[in-house]
Structure formats: structure tokens, C-alpha cells
Design an enzyme around this catalytic site. Structure first.
Site, PDB file in Angstrom:
ATOM      1  N   SER A  11       9.108  54.933  28.992  1.00 63.03           N
ATOM      2  CA  SER A  11       9.759  55.246  30.107  1.00 63.03           C
ATOM      3  C   SER A  11      10.965  55.119  30.652  1.00 63.03           C
ATOM      4  O   SER A  11      11.855  55.571  31.435  1.00 63.03           O
ATOM      5  CB  SER A  11       9.056  54.611  31.364  1.00 63.03           C
ATOM      6  OG  SER A  11       8.814  53.090  31.067  1.00 63.03           O
ATOM      7  N   ASP A 188      12.085  45.989  38.676  1.00 58.29           N
ATOM      8  CA  ASP A 188      10.794  45.660  38.929  1.00 58.29           C
ATOM      9  C   ASP A 188      10.352  44.426  37.620  1.00 58.29           C
ATOM     10  O   ASP A 188       9.067  44.616  37.210  1.00 58.29           O
ATOM     11  CB  ASP A 188       9.871  46.707  38.640  1.00 58.29           C
ATOM     12  CG  ASP A 188       9.782  47.647  37.232  1.00 58.29           C
ATOM     13  OD1 ASP A 188      10.573  47.243  36.304  1.00 58.29           O
ATOM     14  OD2 ASP A 188       9.129  48.455  37.280  1.00 58.29           O
ATOM     15  N   HIS A 191      11.849  47.953  34.259  1.00 58.69           N
ATOM     16  CA  HIS A 191      12.598  48.900  34.353  1.00 58.69           C
ATOM     17  C   HIS A 191      14.183  48.602  34.715  1.00 58.69           C
ATOM     18  O   HIS A 191      14.318  47.773  35.410  1.00 58.69           O
ATOM     19  CB  HIS A 191      12.088  49.983  34.941  1.00 58.69           C
ATOM     20  CG  HIS A 191      10.787  50.501  34.468  1.00 58.69           C
ATOM     21  ND1 HIS A 191       9.461  50.114  34.876  1.00 58.69           N
ATOM     22  CD2 HIS A 191      10.383  51.283  33.472  1.00 58.69           C
ATOM     23  CE1 HIS A 191       8.623  50.496  34.265  1.00 58.69           C
ATOM     24  NE2 HIS A 191       9.017  51.476  33.404  1.00 58.69           N
TER      25      HIS A 191
END
Length: 240
Positions: A11, A188, A191
Site C-alpha cells: 500500500s 497512522d 503509512h
């Protein structure tokens, strides 16, 4: 033909074309000089990455395009999930992680021997923030990742790069040199923030430069407007 640089990862790579993302910044830096190809897959670990290598990196004869000049391989954040916690289904044991990275590198080297391969370690983890932003329901009240575990996978990633004689970016160590990295580099606990994306962008561009694929090493694709003679504009296309 423009060089092609592939960004392969989880991601953190998938989101890299977002506003202020490191992939978007790289594409902007190398505009008209290289094509930046995004191959990011949220949630993936090295085990899953190995399952899709043939589809992500088809042979040139199948793909119909030029072979990549460089690829970033950015996995480990999901492999390092703790097996007994809420995201344990993403966990890959450390030894297997190393073996999987070696297999990924071997696949790429066998397919395109001249391609530059850059391994990027997982980032550090802010465990307190991970409790506030779990991916799935966290019923035990413990973070699914720890910074200590991420560090072990980062060291393994660097070791694989050394063994394979390729470049590595130790993001885990680099980011922790920044004051208040927990909030400066991450939004977070995992990320990347704008600052975190800037760190990755600078490290990738510096590494590409060391490998001879920096912005100053690449030529512009087709004539620039300032190279076009207003009186004889087509001449620039004949001479380029």
C-alpha cells in the site's frame, strides 16, 4: 524510447501517486524522460507478491514494450505483522521473507539482467498510532505491528540486498533519524505523511542517480518548445 521505472510494493507504493506521494514526485521529476509504472498492491506481503510476479512483470514479447530500466521492491510492512494479532493472516516468517525477497530479485535478474533493482525496507512503526488505526477489528488491544519486528525485517531486507549485490534503502533507520518521526513521517503509525513521502522520494532519486538513472542522466523525449524555431517549426523534429 523512454526508460521505464516500475514501483512494485504494497500500500505504501500503491498510495505513492497520491497528492504529495513519492511516486508522483518521481514522475514529476522525470517527466518526458522516463515512464513511472505503478504496481502497488495494498496489503500484499512477499508471499503474495511471488504469486503474481508473472502477471506483474510479463516478458517483453508478451508485454509489447521495453524492459524496465529499474524497479523498486518495497515489501515487508505486512510480512512483519505479528502472527498472533489481528492482522496475522498477512504475516510471513522472517526466514521466508528473506527467501521470498531473494526469489523476487532472482526472477527480475533472470528476466532482465541489466535492470537496476532497489530494495526498500519497511518503515518504522508507531505502535500507539496503530492502536488507533487498525485495519480490522482489534479485540485484544495490542498493536498488530511493532517497531522491533519491523526493524528485524528491515535488517533482513538490507542483508538480502548485500547478498544479491544490489542497492537498498534502509527506510526504517533513515526515518528514525528525524525528530518526532512518529508524527512527522507517518500519519497512522504505518503509512507515510508528506514528510515521509519526501524521505522516500529523496532516497529513491539519490539511489537512481548513483545507478546512472538520475534526472540529469536521462534525455528529454522529443523537442522542447524552446528548441522550436518559430519561423521553421518543423525543422526541430527533423533534427531531433
Amino acid at each position: 524510447m523512454r526508460p521505464k521505472i516500475v514501483l512494485f510494493g504494497d500500500s505504501i507504493t500503491e498510495e505513492s501517486f497520491g497528492d504529495g506521494g513519492w511516486g508522483a514526485s518521481l514522475a514529476d521529476l522525470l517527466r518526458r524522460k522516463a515512464d513511472i509504472v505503478l504496481r502497488g498492491y495494498s496489503g500484499y506481503n512477499t508471499r503474495w507478491a511471488l504469486k503474481v510476479m508473472e502477471r506483474v512483470f510479463p516478458a517483453a514479447a508478451v508485454d509489447g514494450g521495453a524492459y524496465p530500466s529499474a524497479v523498486t521492491v518495497f515489501f515487508g510492512a505486512n510480512d512483519a505483522c505479528l502472527p498472533e494479532r489481528c492482522s496475522g493472516f498477512q504475516h510471513v516468517p522472517l526466514l521466508e521473507y528473506k527467501q521470498n525477497l531473494c526469489s523476487i530479485v532472482s526472477f527480475l535478474k533472470n528476466r532482465w539482467p541489466r535492470m537496476v533493482i532497489i530494495l526498500i525496507t519497511p518503515p518504522p512503526i508507531d505502535e500507539e498510532a496503530r492502536l488507533r488505526y487498525p485495519y480490522i477489528e482489534n479485540t485484544i488491544g495490542l498493536p498488530e505491528r511493532t517497531n522491533e519486528a519491523a526493524g528485524s525485517y528491515a535488517k533482513a531486507c538490507v542483508a538480502v540486498a548485500n547478498e544479491c549485490q544490489i542497492s537498498a534503502i534502509d527506510l526504517w533507520s533513515k526515518m528514525q533519524q528525524i525528530p518526532n518521526w512518529q508524527t512527522e513521517c507517518l500519519w497512522d503509525g504505518l503509512h507515510l505523511s508528506r514528510v515521509g513521502n519526501k524521505v522516500v522520494f529523496e532516497e529513491v532519486t539519490n539511489t537512481l542517480k548513483e545507478e546512472g538513472i538520475g534526472a540529469e542522466d536521462l534525455v528529454v523525449d522529443l523537442p522542447l518548445i524552446e528548441d522550436v524555431d518559430p519561423k521553421k517549426p518543423l525543422r526541430a523534429f527533423d533534427e531531433f
